[in-house]
Design a protein around this motif. Structure first.
Motif, PDB file in Angstrom:
ATOM      1  N   LEU A   3      47.425  53.377 -21.443  1.00 27.49           N
ATOM      2  CA  LEU A   3      47.153  53.716 -20.043  1.00 27.49           C
ATOM      3  C   LEU A   3      47.928  54.933 -19.560  1.00 27.49           C
ATOM      4  O   LEU A   3      47.536  55.557 -18.580  1.00 27.49           O
ATOM      5  N   THR A   4      48.999  55.303 -20.243  1.00 26.55           N
ATOM      6  CA  THR A   4      49.752  56.495 -19.825  1.00 26.55           C
ATOM      7  C   THR A   4      48.965  57.773 -20.067  1.00 26.55           C
ATOM      8  O   THR A   4      49.307  58.826 -19.531  1.00 26.55           O
ATOM      9  N   LEU A   5      47.894  57.696 -20.847  1.00 30.05           N
ATOM     10  CA  LEU A   5      47.045  58.863 -21.104  1.00 30.05           C
ATOM     11  C   LEU A   5      45.921  58.995 -20.068  1.00 30.05           C
ATOM     12  O   LEU A   5      45.144  59.946 -20.118  1.00 30.05           O
ATOM     13  N   SER A   6      45.859  58.054 -19.139  1.00 34.43           N
ATOM     14  CA  SER A   6      44.808  58.064 -18.120  1.00 34.43           C
ATOM     15  C   SER A   6      44.956  59.264 -17.200  1.00 34.43           C
ATOM     16  O   SER A   6      46.059  59.705 -16.904  1.00 34.43           O
ATOM     17  N   LYS A   7      43.811  59.766 -16.749  1.00 33.39           N
ATOM     18  CA  LYS A   7      43.794  60.922 -15.854  1.00 33.39           C
ATOM     19  C   LYS A   7      43.837  60.487 -14.395  1.00 33.39           C
ATOM     20  O   LYS A   7      43.267  59.465 -14.020  1.00 33.39           O
ATOM     21  N   LYS A   8      44.494  61.296 -13.578  1.00 28.97           N
ATOM     22  CA  LYS A   8      44.566  61.056 -12.138  1.00 28.97           C
ATOM     23  C   LYS A   8      43.251  61.479 -11.477  1.00 28.97           C
ATOM     24  O   LYS A   8      42.502  62.283 -12.015  1.00 28.97           O
ATOM     25  N   GLY A   9      43.007  60.926 -10.293  1.00 32.44           N
ATOM     26  CA  GLY A   9      41.877  61.356  -9.483  1.00 32.44           C
ATOM     27  C   GLY A   9      40.520  60.883  -9.958  1.00 32.44           C
ATOM     28  O   GLY A   9      39.509  61.502  -9.651  1.00 32.44           O
ATOM     29  N   ARG A  33      40.087  59.302  -5.633  1.00 31.29           N
ATOM     30  CA  ARG A  33      39.930  60.707  -5.995  1.00 31.29           C
ATOM     31  C   ARG A  33      41.012  61.580  -5.351  1.00 31.29           C
ATOM     32  O   ARG A  33      41.437  62.574  -5.914  1.00 31.29           O
ATOM     33  N   LYS A  34      41.477  61.191  -4.161  1.00 33.72           N
ATOM     34  CA  LYS A  34      42.520  61.947  -3.460  1.00 33.72           C
ATOM     35  C   LYS A  34      43.922  61.652  -4.000  1.00 33.72           C
ATOM     36  O   LYS A  34      44.857  62.369  -3.687  1.00 33.72           O
ATOM     37  N   ASN A  35      44.059  60.594  -4.772  1.00 33.38           N
ATOM     38  CA  ASN A  35      45.372  60.183  -5.274  1.00 33.38           C
ATOM     39  C   ASN A  35      45.806  61.087  -6.430  1.00 33.38           C
ATOM     40  O   ASN A  35      45.225  61.034  -7.510  1.00 33.38           O
ATOM     41  N   ASN A  36      46.817  61.900  -6.204  1.00 33.56           N
ATOM     42  CA  ASN A  36      47.329  62.801  -7.244  1.00 33.56           C
ATOM     43  C   ASN A  36      48.471  62.190  -8.027  1.00 33.56           C
ATOM     44  O   ASN A  36      49.182  62.889  -8.738  1.00 33.56           O
ATOM     45  N   SER A  37      48.642  60.893  -7.895  1.00 33.00           N
ATOM     46  CA  SER A  37      49.724  60.173  -8.555  1.00 33.00           C
ATOM     47  C   SER A  37      49.152  59.253  -9.634  1.00 33.00           C
ATOM     48  O   SER A  37      47.984  58.886  -9.589  1.00 33.00           O
ATOM     49  N   THR A  38      49.988  58.852 -10.570  1.00 33.32           N
ATOM     50  CA  THR A  38      49.572  57.865 -11.562  1.00 33.32           C
ATOM     51  C   THR A  38      49.779  56.446 -11.034  1.00 33.32           C
ATOM     52  O   THR A  38      49.390  55.485 -11.678  1.00 33.32           O
ATOM     53  N   ILE A  39      50.373  56.328  -9.854  1.00 33.85           N
ATOM     54  CA  ILE A  39      50.591  55.020  -9.236  1.00 33.85           C
ATOM     55  C   ILE A  39      49.320  54.620  -8.500  1.00 33.85           C
ATOM     56  O   ILE A  39      48.815  55.360  -7.650  1.00 33.85           O
ATOM     57  N   ASP A  97      37.369  57.894 -10.224  1.00 35.59           N
ATOM     58  CA  ASP A  97      36.683  57.051  -9.241  1.00 35.59           C
ATOM     59  C   ASP A  97      37.482  55.826  -8.800  1.00 35.59           C
ATOM     60  O   ASP A  97      37.570  55.534  -7.615  1.00 35.59           O
ATOM     61  N   PHE A  98      38.030  55.098  -9.762  1.00 34.14           N
ATOM     62  CA  PHE A  98      38.741  53.861  -9.442  1.00 34.14           C
ATOM     63  C   PHE A  98      40.233  53.971  -9.749  1.00 34.14           C
ATOM     64  O   PHE A  98      40.945  52.973  -9.767  1.00 34.14           O
ATOM     65  N   GLY A  99      40.717  55.167 -10.012  1.00 35.45           N
ATOM     66  CA  GLY A  99      42.131  55.383 -10.280  1.00 35.45           C
ATOM     67  C   GLY A  99      42.410  55.606 -11.756  1.00 35.45           C
ATOM     68  O   GLY A  99      41.495  55.680 -12.585  1.00 35.45           O
ATOM     69  N   CYS A 100      43.693  55.733 -12.082  1.00 33.17           N
ATOM     70  CA  CYS A 100      44.117  55.897 -13.479  1.00 33.17           C
ATOM     71  C   CYS A 100      43.840  54.594 -14.212  1.00 33.17           C
ATOM     72  O   CYS A 100      44.294  53.531 -13.790  1.00 33.17           O
ATOM     73  N   GLY A 101      43.121  54.687 -15.287  1.00 32.78           N
ATOM     74  CA  GLY A 101      42.790  53.492 -16.054  1.00 32.78           C
ATOM     75  C   GLY A 101      41.896  53.836 -17.217  1.00 32.78           C
ATOM     76  O   GLY A 101      41.625  55.004 -17.511  1.00 32.78           O
ATOM     77  N   PHE A 102      41.425  52.810 -17.887  1.00 33.82           N
ATOM     78  CA  PHE A 102      40.544  52.953 -19.036  1.00 33.82           C
ATOM     79  C   PHE A 102      39.143  52.577 -18.574  1.00 33.82           C
ATOM     80  O   PHE A 102      38.924  51.481 -18.060  1.00 33.82           O
ATOM     81  N   TYR A 103      38.193  53.499 -18.750  1.00 29.75           N
ATOM     82  CA  TYR A 103      36.830  53.331 -18.244  1.00 29.75           C
ATOM     83  C   TYR A 103      35.855  53.060 -19.382  1.00 29.75           C
ATOM     84  O   TYR A 103      35.901  53.725 -20.420  1.00 29.75           O
ATOM     85  N   LEU A 104      34.970  52.105 -19.141  1.00 30.32           N
ATOM     86  CA  LEU A 104      33.942  51.752 -20.114  1.00 30.32           C
ATOM     87  C   LEU A 104      32.643  51.489 -19.367  1.00 30.32           C
ATOM     88  O   LEU A 104      32.637  51.355 -18.147  1.00 30.32           O
ATOM     89  N   ASN A 105      31.548  51.388 -20.131  1.00 23.80           N
ATOM     90  CA  ASN A 105      30.306  50.901 -19.547  1.00 23.80           C
ATOM     91  C   ASN A 105      29.507  50.159 -20.591  1.00 23.80           C
ATOM     92  O   ASN A 105      29.816  50.224 -21.785  1.00 23.80           O
ATOM     93  N   ALA A 106      28.508  49.435 -20.150  1.00 24.15           N
ATOM     94  CA  ALA A 106      27.721  48.588 -21.045  1.00 24.15           C
ATOM     95  C   ALA A 106      26.564  49.332 -21.696  1.00 24.15           C
ATOM     96  O   ALA A 106      25.851  48.762 -22.512  1.00 24.15           O
ATOM     97  N   ASN A 107      26.390  50.593 -21.370  1.00 24.60           N
ATOM     98  CA  ASN A 107      25.291  51.386 -21.900  1.00 24.60           C
ATOM     99  C   ASN A 107      25.823  52.303 -23.000  1.00 24.60           C
ATOM    100  O   ASN A 107      26.538  53.264 -22.732  1.00 24.60           O
TER     101      ASN A 107
END
Length: 163
Positions: free
Chosen positions: A17-23, A93-99, A25-35
């Motif tokens: 998770l430390t490699l997650s990007k800021k800004g 999207r406005k959050n420039n922090s990893t928090i 849709d739903f914040g810093c995290g790991f994104y997946l989808n079912a498609n």
């Protein structure tokens, strides 16, 4: 049990998770989808942007029955493009922090259109209404749902599988 996909330019053996990007849709995290096709398209875009590795789709199983059972897991589900969803995306999207600016381990909801930055600026500058913003952010495609895993507790629920 569902299979979720993550498009990348590398094979992901361990989610960090430390490699997650800021800004996002739903914040810093790991994104997946079912498609799987959407993940494949994302893998190609990531490869082209990074100019390294190769397009790779990573697959994970997730026992989604946990979403319907009482637990200490904090989950937010957006069923559609709504004002609440748009406000949530704007906040992140406005959050420039990893928090994180929200308390959720997992967020499930619509994917915003790739031109989200331009549309958000138009909204902030008063050129379009929140309703117009929602329509502009609506993803043009099928199965436009993303799964955000934003905490280690959530990541631990994913099991890597081979394709």
């Amino acid at each position: 049990m569902i299979t979720l996909y993550h498009g990348s330019n590398v094979e992901i053996e361990q989610i960090d998770l430390t490699l997650s990007k800021k800004g996002k849709d739903f914040g810093c995290g790991f994104y997946l989808n079912a498609n799987m096709q959407q993940a494949s398209d994302m893998a190609v875009r990531t490869f082209r942007r990074m100019m390294s590795g190769s397009p790779i789709v990573n697959a994970y199983t997730f026992d989604d029955s946990i979403l319907r059972e009482p637990s200490d897991l904090k989950v937010k589900v957006f069923d559609d493009y709504t004002v609440e969803w748009a406000d949530f995306v704007l906040m992140n999207r406005k959050n420039n922090s990893t928090i994180s600016v929200h308390p959720y381990d997992i967020v499930i909801g619509p994917i915003a259109n790739d031109t989200v930055g331009v549309q958000i600026r138009r909204y902030i500058m008063g050129y379009i209404s929140i309703e117009n913003l929602i329509e502009e952010l609506r993803f043009k495609g099928n199965h436009a749902v993303q799964y955000y895993f934003g905490t280690q507790k959530a990541i631990n629920l994913l099991n890597k599988v081979s394709l």
